[in-house]
Write a protein that holds these residues in place. Sequence first.
Motif, PDB file in Angstrom:
ATOM      1  N   SER A  78       8.206  -6.478  35.449  1.00 35.63           N
ATOM      2  CA  SER A  78       8.513  -5.441  34.469  1.00 35.63           C
ATOM      3  C   SER A  78       7.615  -4.243  34.732  1.00 35.63           C
ATOM      4  CB  SER A  78       8.308  -5.954  33.045  1.00 35.63           C
ATOM      5  OG  SER A  78       6.944  -6.296  32.827  1.00 35.63           O
ATOM      6  N   PHE A  79       7.991  -3.115  34.176  1.00 33.96           N
ATOM      7  CA  PHE A  79       7.223  -1.890  34.336  1.00 33.96           C
ATOM      8  C   PHE A  79       6.392  -1.648  33.072  1.00 33.96           C
ATOM      9  CE2 PHE A  79      10.758  -1.408  37.222  1.00 33.96           C
ATOM     10  CZ  PHE A  79      10.184  -0.848  38.350  1.00 33.96           C
ATOM     11  N   GLY A  80       5.174  -1.238  33.263  1.00 34.38           N
ATOM     12  CA  GLY A  80       4.288  -0.964  32.137  1.00 34.38           C
ATOM     13  C   GLY A  80       3.257   0.089  32.485  1.00 34.38           C
ATOM     14  N   LYS A  81       2.406   0.402  31.516  1.00 34.96           N
ATOM     15  CA  LYS A  81       1.352   1.384  31.724  1.00 34.96           C
ATOM     16  C   LYS A  81       0.215   0.764  32.536  1.00 34.96           C
ATOM     17  CE  LYS A  81       2.258   4.073  27.536  1.00 34.96           C
ATOM     18  NZ  LYS A  81       1.666   4.611  26.280  1.00 34.96           N
ATOM     19  N   PRO A  82      -0.639   1.609  33.110  1.00 33.53           N
ATOM     20  CA  PRO A  82      -1.800   1.072  33.848  1.00 33.53           C
ATOM     21  C   PRO A  82      -2.695   0.215  32.968  1.00 33.53           C
ATOM     22  CG  PRO A  82      -1.447   3.363  34.428  1.00 33.53           C
ATOM     23  CD  PRO A  82      -0.506   3.064  33.301  1.00 33.53           C
ATOM     24  N   LYS A  83      -3.582  -0.515  33.595  1.00 27.68           N
ATOM     25  CA  LYS A  83      -4.386  -1.516  32.906  1.00 27.68           C
ATOM     26  C   LYS A  83      -5.258  -0.924  31.817  1.00 27.68           C
ATOM     27  CE  LYS A  83      -7.819  -5.136  33.872  1.00 27.68           C
ATOM     28  NZ  LYS A  83      -8.608  -5.800  34.941  1.00 27.68           N
TER      29      LYS A  83
END
Length: 369
Positions: free
Chosen positions: A121-126
């Motif tokens: 899945s795509f998400g924001k950086p850590k």
Amino acid sequence: MHATLRSALSTAVRQRLVTFNAAKDIELPKAARPKVKPWEPAELGQFLDSIGDHRLGAMFEVIAGTGLRRGEAVGLRWDDVDLARRIIVVRQQVVQESGRKKTRQAPAPCPYCEAGHLGVSFGKPKTASGEDRVIDLDEGTVGALLAHQLRQQAEREEWGEAYADHGLMFAREDGNPLRPDDVTKLFVALVDAAGLRRVRLHDLRHGQASLMLAAGVELAIVSKRLGHSSISITSDTYSHLLGGVGRDAADRASALVPRRRRTAPDAPSGDQRDHSVTTSAADSAAEQAPETTEPPSTQVNGGSDPEGSGRPCGTRTHNQWIKSLRTPRTVYFRPLPPCAGPHRKALVTAGYSRSEYPSSCRPVPLRAV
């Protein structure tokens, strides 16, 4: 894990689901952060040379040259890079979700396609500090990305309408996103093929940090480039690599303090003679040595040439202490004023006319000083 559990129990306490937070007052054992051991520069260069022809070789070169995390590199899009300005903007990452496939859940929604994806899945950086951070690129990395862009364009034309374009910089042959675990497995295989010692894929990120610190880059810039949440994380992780940086900082701080140039006490120059200290050996020499009426030797550029040879007379130095020890030398002792305190006499280097000194001065020849 403890932080996650403590946060969850704190939320449960606020919602009155539990009466107290059992994880709040737990004393955790102190664990030292392990020291990183990335590749040496020669090893890194050998690895990058060995993967130059691989279709994903540019991805590992980007990780090694920018310090991106694995998920951030897999999630890079061509819209996030400006090759003319040589910058990359980190806006997203690809996260692996193996649980969806095992539990037969629906695919994770994808902002670039309607079908979604199982396992990623795509998400924001850590970290929040890692979002939208700008990273500069070196010329070698820009060249690798240009070659990779041409290769990817050829793959897109070969797949035609079946190509699932996600705008990703590094993707599968059909355009779908890569699984981060597959990238790690590929890295291990390439390392073994190159005959190098095994390191983790994440050690490429550590290697970029160590190279920047070795080049004298400030710790704050390194922390910002890596996207750490605080500079303390960078300092704790790479503290064993900061020895030379500390010495350089000490030298630069000392250079800001204006200081008078120091001269060696044993080498007086010109008329700058030290009259403040006398030795007991000099006093005893003055008391025991017999008087003589011989005039002092002629100085450099002074006197006459008794042999008519045209050679300069005397010695070639104003410092009489440099004269040959085989040549007898003449020194004068003259009383000091009462303000001199315990220093009763001062040693005055000979070399002037005797008439320049008062009658109280008596010449004493010394053969060894």
